[in-house]
Design a protein around this motif. Structure first.
Motif, PDB file in Angstrom:
ATOM      1  N   ALA A  43       0.833  -1.204   0.000  1.00 48.17           N
ATOM      2  CA  ALA A  43       0.000   0.000   0.000  1.00 48.17           C
ATOM      3  C   ALA A  43       0.866   1.251   0.000  1.00 48.17           C
ATOM      4  O   ALA A  43       2.038   1.222   0.387  1.00 48.17           O
ATOM      5  CB  ALA A  43      -0.925  -0.001   1.213  1.00 48.17           C
ATOM      6  N   PHE A  62       0.583  -4.108   6.814  1.00 43.54           N
ATOM      7  CA  PHE A  62       0.690  -3.622   5.440  1.00 43.54           C
ATOM      8  C   PHE A  62       2.151  -3.404   5.075  1.00 43.54           C
ATOM      9  O   PHE A  62       2.959  -2.983   5.912  1.00 43.54           O
ATOM     10  CB  PHE A  62      -0.095  -2.327   5.266  1.00 43.54           C
ATOM     11  N   PHE A 106       0.908  -1.053  -6.374  1.00 42.48           N
ATOM     12  CA  PHE A 106       0.258  -1.218  -5.079  1.00 42.48           C
ATOM     13  C   PHE A 106      -1.168  -1.741  -5.243  1.00 42.48           C
ATOM     14  O   PHE A 106      -1.790  -1.592  -6.295  1.00 42.48           O
ATOM     15  CB  PHE A 106       0.237   0.121  -4.338  1.00 42.48           C
ATOM     16  N   PHE A 108      -3.423  -0.980  -2.597  1.00 41.74           N
ATOM     17  CA  PHE A 108      -4.240  -0.010  -1.863  1.00 41.74           C
ATOM     18  C   PHE A 108      -3.481   1.311  -1.823  1.00 41.74           C
ATOM     19  O   PHE A 108      -2.274   1.333  -1.563  1.00 41.74           O
ATOM     20  CB  PHE A 108      -4.532  -0.479  -0.441  1.00 41.74           C
TER      21      PHE A 108
END
Length: 210
Positions: A43, A62, A106, A108
């Protein structure tokens, strides 16, 4: 219209006096994580500033990258992560430039109270750049001040803040028009968010990369 010198702000203003610098992650971001609507993945935090939300997501599993145009902000973010023993990557890059500095893709992305720092002439380039660093099916959250927000004079699309920045306040229809060429919009609504000078009305957009 000229942008404010954000790097100078990060170099000369204490973090607790910078209005957008909040250590506590926003409720809507926390809700996405805790509800598992967004699962741990690779992310990116766009306009990450001192990296507070980058670090929060990294601490929740993450694989995080934070991007900001301010070298001073990136220095602060790197120290923030080091101090908490959290692994993140931080990159200095102009998000309205060609974004060659960001090589990863990515699943997110989010910009929290960042889009209102970008004026309309640069917004299409910015959203094109965001789409370009996302994999297909990636989610993108953007939350920026609504033109119905009562703060900073309470009227007008352009408003100047006490710290000397000029912000552009958006409507729901114009953000739908901005994002729709690049993303499938899942949710678009106006919400209330906390601010240093009082609550703000902001446009929440959750979309998916096609």
């Amino acid at each position: 219209m000229k942008y404010a010198d954000i790097d100078r702000i990060y170099r000369t203003v204490p973090l607790d006096k910078i209005p957008w610098n909040n250590e506590t992650p926003p409720d809507v971001l926390v809700e996405l994580v805790e509800s598992k609507r967004v699962l741990p993945c690779r992310a990116v935090d766009l306009g990450c500033g001192a990296g507070n939300y980058t670090v929060y997501l990294a601490a929740h599993g993450f694989d995080m990258t934070g991007v900001d145009s301010s070298p001073a902000a990136i220095t602060l973010a790197t120290e923030n992560a080091r101090r908490q023993n959290i692994r993140c990557r931080f990159i200095v890059a102009d998000l309205t430039g060609d974004l060659h500095e960001v090589q990863d893709r990515f699943d997110f992305a989010f910009d929290w109270e960042f889009l209102h720092h970008i004026f309309p002439d640069d917004r299409e380039t910015y959203v094109h750049n965001v789409a370009g660093i996302l994999n297909r099916g990636a989610l993108y959250l953007s939350v920026s001040f609504s033109e119905t927000d009562p703060q900073f004079g309470g009227a007008g699309k352009y408003r100047t803040t006490p710290i000397g920045t000029t912000l552009y306040f958006s409507s729901e229809p114009e953000l739908r028009d901005l994002f729709s060429p690049f993303f499938y919009i899942r949710e678009l609504r106006t919400i209330e968010v906390c601010g240093r000078f009082g609550p703000h009305r902001a446009v929440y957009v959750l979309s998916e990369r096609g």
